[in-house]
Design an enzyme around this catalytic site. Sequence first.
Site, PDB file in Angstrom:
ATOM      1  N   ALA A 236      -8.705  42.086  87.617  1.00  0.00           N
ATOM      2  CA  ALA A 236      -7.968  42.401  86.399  1.00  0.00           C
ATOM      3  C   ALA A 236      -8.600  41.339  85.122  1.00  0.00           C
ATOM      4  O   ALA A 236      -9.006  40.373  85.384  1.00  0.00           O
ATOM      5  CB  ALA A 236      -6.465  41.713  86.541  1.00  0.00           C
ATOM      6  N   LYS A 237      -8.737  42.265  84.115  1.00  0.00           N
ATOM      7  CA  LYS A 237      -9.239  41.797  82.766  1.00  0.00           C
ATOM      8  C   LYS A 237      -8.296  41.064  82.124  1.00  0.00           C
ATOM      9  O   LYS A 237      -7.416  41.491  81.184  1.00  0.00           O
ATOM     10  CB  LYS A 237      -9.915  42.826  81.947  1.00  0.00           C
ATOM     11  CG  LYS A 237     -10.777  42.289  80.981  1.00  0.00           C
ATOM     12  CD  LYS A 237     -11.688  43.363  80.306  1.00  0.00           C
ATOM     13  CE  LYS A 237     -12.495  42.814  79.232  1.00  0.00           C
ATOM     14  NZ  LYS A 237     -13.641  41.967  79.676  1.00  0.00           N
TER      15      LYS A 237
END
Length: 314
Positions: free
Chosen positions: A158-159
């Site tokens: 996940a960014k």
Amino acid sequence: MTEIRAKKIWRNGELIDWDKATVHVMAHALHYGSSWFEGIRCYKTARGSEVFRLTEHVNRLFDSCKIYRANIPFSKQEIIEAILQTIEANDLEQCYIRPLVFRGAGAIGVNPLPAPIETFIMVWEWGKYLGEEAMEKGVDLCVSSWHRAAPNTFPTMAKAGGNYLNSGLIKMEAILDGFVEGIALDNEGFVSEGSGENLFVVRQGRLITSPLSSAILPGITRDSVITLAREAGYEVLEQKIPREMLYLADEIFLTGTAAEVTPVRAVDHIVVGEGKRGSVTTVIQHHFFDYVQGKIEDNYGWMTPVKSESRVRG
């Protein structure tokens, strides 16, 4: 440093003036890091202004939010159209694009679920992230004392904004020690990535890059380079990289939306290859920039025209 600024920002479905894009101090994201974002580039190509791999970036934004149970109140297509609208509203031929989703004001405490979801899109002019000279001469890196997270601690696929506290530690340590960038190792001591870039090692004509299991972000530029390198006839391996391979590499380069394709000159003061951009990196750079600048056909459908009439014709 050039001021980051444009005319308009897209906020929750409408374009507003840059200076009015404010956030309340009680926003959940400010206290707990509950934000998710993307970095995307719009290039001035031979065909006009086009955004590189826009759909893939928006898909990853939605994936990041899904992991954290944050439901974006817009469809993927609405976000895509909003990004293109924001570029046009700011009269930019090329720019960096930052969609940002975060939990706003309305709840305090670790539980994020009651906090409302806010969605912003910002664009601005931004040049070479690691400097213009770096694209040819390369940059000096160090192996950081800070590692990437172990599996099942927080999701590196996940960014997420909170993940970048780790990146900030890596970057600050590198700069204060006289380097341009730092390389993080994973929890097993294998090479992970830079503070905000994926990494490729070139050894005996083959390209090697760390796998997802080494706590890397699944980079979209990384994926593009793998495709272009194989198209150019290179063998590309995704496998664990021991730290010492950095010192024995013929070439090393970084990839990312900001870094694009940046060669590495030295690691921990040990010169990489001939201490400048190598032949393989040069080929990869040329293939990448020819593609994003529209000098060759968009064979993979990676480029999205900004102008609505161009999208209709396309």
